[in-house]
Scaffold this motif. Structure first.
Motif, PDB file in Angstrom:
ATOM      1  N   GLY A 261      57.821  10.787  30.985  1.00 28.97           N
ATOM      2  CA  GLY A 261      56.913  12.140  30.951  1.00 28.97           C
ATOM      3  C   GLY A 261      58.407  13.171  30.442  1.00 28.97           C
ATOM      4  N   LYS A 262      58.820  13.390  30.857  1.00 31.05           N
ATOM      5  CA  LYS A 262      60.238  14.189  30.757  1.00 31.05           C
ATOM      6  C   LYS A 262      60.746  14.204  29.377  1.00 31.05           C
ATOM      7  N   THR A 263      60.254  12.647  28.785  1.00 33.54           N
ATOM      8  CA  THR A 263      61.071  12.416  27.426  1.00 33.54           C
ATOM      9  C   THR A 263      60.056  13.071  26.683  1.00 33.54           C
ATOM     10  N   LYS A 264      58.877  12.746  26.789  1.00 32.98           N
ATOM     11  CA  LYS A 264      57.986  13.643  25.521  1.00 32.98           C
ATOM     12  C   LYS A 264      57.757  14.991  26.281  1.00 32.98           C
ATOM     13  N   GLU A 265      58.661  15.599  27.290  1.00 31.11           N
ATOM     14  CA  GLU A 265      57.734  17.367  27.358  1.00 31.11           C
ATOM     15  C   GLU A 265      59.083  17.555  26.001  1.00 31.11           C
ATOM     16  N   ARG A 266      60.423  17.319  26.305  1.00 30.15           N
ATOM     17  CA  ARG A 266      61.431  17.914  25.453  1.00 30.15           C
ATOM     18  C   ARG A 266      60.976  17.473  24.515  1.00 30.15           C
ATOM     19  N   LEU A 267      60.453  16.456  23.470  1.00 31.43           N
ATOM     20  CA  LEU A 267      60.662  16.343  22.800  1.00 31.43           C
ATOM     21  C   LEU A 267      59.580  16.562  21.818  1.00 31.43           C
ATOM     22  N   ASP A 268      58.449  16.734  22.357  1.00 30.89           N
ATOM     23  CA  ASP A 268      57.111  17.584  21.892  1.00 30.89           C
ATOM     24  C   ASP A 268      58.409  19.279  21.911  1.00 30.89           C
ATOM     25  N   LYS A 269      58.777  19.516  22.926  1.00 32.47           N
ATOM     26  CA  LYS A 269      59.103  20.746  22.190  1.00 32.47           C
ATOM     27  C   LYS A 269      60.130  21.102  21.053  1.00 32.47           C
ATOM     28  N   LEU A 274      61.219  22.312  15.312  1.00 34.04           N
ATOM     29  CA  LEU A 274      61.510  21.697  14.320  1.00 34.04           C
ATOM     30  C   LEU A 274      60.024  21.589  12.784  1.00 34.04           C
ATOM     31  N   THR A 275      59.198  21.613  13.359  1.00 35.79           N
ATOM     32  CA  THR A 275      57.634  21.827  12.735  1.00 35.79           C
ATOM     33  C   THR A 275      57.459  23.303  11.817  1.00 35.79           C
ATOM     34  N   ASP A 276      58.193  24.372  13.264  1.00 34.21           N
ATOM     35  CA  ASP A 276      57.588  25.615  12.773  1.00 34.21           C
ATOM     36  C   ASP A 276      58.919  26.056  11.650  1.00 34.21           C
ATOM     37  N   MET A 277      60.295  25.800  11.615  1.00 33.53           N
ATOM     38  CA  MET A 277      61.204  25.760  11.101  1.00 33.53           C
ATOM     39  C   MET A 277      61.203  24.980   9.529  1.00 33.53           C
ATOM     40  N   LYS A 278      60.187  24.080   9.254  1.00 34.97           N
ATOM     41  CA  LYS A 278      59.725  24.027   8.209  1.00 34.97           C
ATOM     42  C   LYS A 278      59.238  24.424   7.537  1.00 34.97           C
ATOM     43  N   TYR A 279      58.028  24.831   8.650  1.00 30.15           N
ATOM     44  CA  TYR A 279      56.793  25.668   7.672  1.00 30.15           C
ATOM     45  C   TYR A 279      57.264  26.989   7.454  1.00 30.15           C
TER      46      TYR A 279
END
Length: 282
Positions: A261-269, A274-279
């Protein structure tokens, strides 16, 4: 087991005349003996294999094979790099170097797996996830392991930092260490004195220490709360970090899997940023 050369010297006065003849040859050419069969050694010295076996028994070894492994380990971990390379070349099949390397690393990893208990790994993971701050450190051949652990744990937990033991800047950090902090140190021969000093000072302030090192006679062990042994033999002159990286990769994976749970939440953020930076860079 102590250094087999020192062991032999200390016990030489207790040996029989025939055994001393063998001992003399071992002391003159220890690197050759490290890769001779018991039959070959007996033929060269002009004695019986029984005499050689009795000699090794008197030194506290289970037999010639154990004594010989002690010699090999001594040359690989305690001597200069050029001597270690010379020792390894004597037992190396150079006709198929790639296969020899692969087999050697598979054996290294297997021996490392056999040395580490499940309870040790579980305790390690518990110490990692419960630490307020995590610091990874090493020098030379162990540095890639420290860097990999730092990247993995910081990506998952956000509280991990790499300390460069070669720089005295660590003193500014260590004075504020507490019992909530954890240091993961990777160290192989020749063991760096500055690593020992860092860990010693951290322990003074109550920090917990996990050591990834090649054996339980490593000087870091006395300052560690938990030891993860990792074979560092290479087919050349250096310490191999491959088994330690194998362990490091497992620890990162296990921390992620045990805290989904904690891992997914942090990795999603992180992924969102990273996706926004690429955009924005398109």
């Amino acid at each position: 087991m102590e250094n087999p050369i020192s062991n032999l010297i200390n016990k030489i006065s207790d040996l029989t005349e025939a055994q001393r003849k063998v001992a003399d040859y071992i002391l003159k050419k220890p690197m050759d003996v490290a890769f001779l069969t018991v039959d070959q050694l007996a033929g060269i010295v002009g004695t019986s294999t029984t005499t050689i076996m009795r000699l090794t028994y008197s030194l506290g070894y289970s037999g010639y094979t154990e004594f010989q492994k002690g010699l090999q380990e001594h040359f690989r971990s305690q001597t200069a790099p050029q001597s270690r390379l010379e020792a390894n070349l004597k037992g190396l099949d150079s006709d198929d170097l790639w296969t020899s390397y692969v087999e050697h690393q598979i054996n290294n990893i297997q021996s490392t797996v056999e040395m580490i208990s499940t309870s040790t790994l579980n305790e390690t993971i518990e110490m990692i996830v419960s630490a307020e701050r995590i610091y990874c450190t090493s020098v030379r051949s162990g540095m890639p392991v420290a860097q990999y652990l730092t990247h993995g744990f910081n990506r998952l937990l956000g509280n991990c930092e790499l300390i460069l033991a070669d720089l005295s800047d660590w003193i500014d950090k260590v004075v504020s260490f507490t019992s909530s902090d954890l240091i993961i140190v990777t160290t192989f021969p020749r063991y760096a004195k500055r690593i020992i000093e860092l860990v010693y000072r951290a322990k003074e302030n109550g920090a917990k220490v996990i050591a990834i090192t090649d054996n339980y006679s490593s000087p870091i062990v006395k300052y560690s709360d938990l030891v993860i042994p990792s074979n560092s033999d290479s087919i050349a002159f250096h310490n191999s970090a491959v088994p330690a990286m194998f362990v490091a990769d497992y620890l990162i994976s296990a921390v992620a899997i045990r805290n989904p749970g904690k891992t997914k939440e942090r990795l999603d953020k992180i992924n969102s940023i990273l996706t926004d930076m690429k955009y924005h860079h398109q």
